[in-house]
Write a protein that holds these residues in place. Sequence first.
Motif, PDB file in Angstrom:
ATOM      1  N   ARG A 176      -0.807  -5.697  -0.343  1.00  0.00           N
ATOM      2  CA  ARG A 176       0.485  -5.074  -0.056  1.00  0.00           C
ATOM      3  C   ARG A 176       0.810  -3.940  -1.023  1.00  0.00           C
ATOM      4  O   ARG A 176       1.239  -2.868  -0.612  1.00  0.00           O
ATOM      5  CB  ARG A 176       1.559  -6.158  -0.105  1.00  0.00           C
ATOM      6  N   GLU A 177       0.624  -4.155  -2.308  1.00  0.00           N
ATOM      7  CA  GLU A 177       0.982  -3.129  -3.281  1.00  0.00           C
ATOM      8  C   GLU A 177       0.117  -1.878  -3.154  1.00  0.00           C
ATOM      9  O   GLU A 177       0.576  -0.776  -3.446  1.00  0.00           O
ATOM     10  CB  GLU A 177       0.927  -3.688  -4.707  1.00  0.00           C
ATOM     11  N   ARG A 178      -1.126  -2.016  -2.701  1.00  0.00           N
ATOM     12  CA  ARG A 178      -1.998  -0.846  -2.531  1.00  0.00           C
ATOM     13  C   ARG A 178      -1.644  -0.063  -1.269  1.00  0.00           C
ATOM     14  O   ARG A 178      -2.063   1.078  -1.101  1.00  0.00           O
ATOM     15  CB  ARG A 178      -3.458  -1.292  -2.506  1.00  0.00           C
ATOM     16  N   ARG A 225       1.561   0.466  -0.331  1.00  0.00           N
ATOM     17  CA  ARG A 225       2.910   1.018  -0.477  1.00  0.00           C
ATOM     18  C   ARG A 225       2.973   2.525  -0.693  1.00  0.00           C
ATOM     19  O   ARG A 225       3.962   3.146  -0.349  1.00  0.00           O
ATOM     20  CB  ARG A 225       3.645   0.319  -1.607  1.00  0.00           C
ATOM     21  N   SER A 268       5.797  -5.409   4.866  1.00  0.00           N
ATOM     22  CA  SER A 268       4.645  -4.883   4.135  1.00  0.00           C
ATOM     23  C   SER A 268       4.326  -3.440   4.495  1.00  0.00           C
ATOM     24  O   SER A 268       3.296  -2.933   4.103  1.00  0.00           O
ATOM     25  CB  SER A 268       3.427  -5.756   4.399  1.00  0.00           C
TER      26      SER A 268
END
Length: 180
Positions: free
Chosen positions: A92-94, A96, A145
């Motif tokens: 998820r963080e990659r 964003r 997400s």
Amino acid sequence: MAGPTIYAELNAVLRELVESAQAILGVSFCGAYLQGSFALGDADEESDIDFVIVTHDEVSDAQAAGLQAMHERIFAGQTPWAQHLEGSYVPRERLRRVDPSRSPWLYLDNGATELIRDNHCNTAVVRWSLREHGACSPDRTRRASSSRCPRSSFEARCRRRCANGRSGPESLIRALDPAR
């Protein structure tokens, strides 16, 4: 059979993909999204099935082995839809923010059975498509997400990609963004 597409056999393949990915990824599973032509409403029987499965964490080696076995099993299915899945597994963080280096994600190419590391889905266009049109698995909210890909970044990339094409960038942007 209810599902995200008008094709019952494809919906069954997608259900198997999502349920199997959830079982393999466990608590790391965040959401499953259709993107590309199916999310934009421009797909037909010849379209590939573009997906992104978002995870809370990086996919472990054990999870990758389970996903590999799952994709081989799905590919061997009786419906031609099973041979046309194409997508990535991304934390998820990659997802964003646009990644200027376009680092590779775990990826399945259309017509392939082997997961590889590739940057195919790591683009501003995919992020925008997910945010604006991504059709998600029924138990997740789309915004949970989806990326924060600014319109300007998406438009600039569309202009560069269309510079040598027959259709101008504005027609591609309008096709992907009917509100424009």
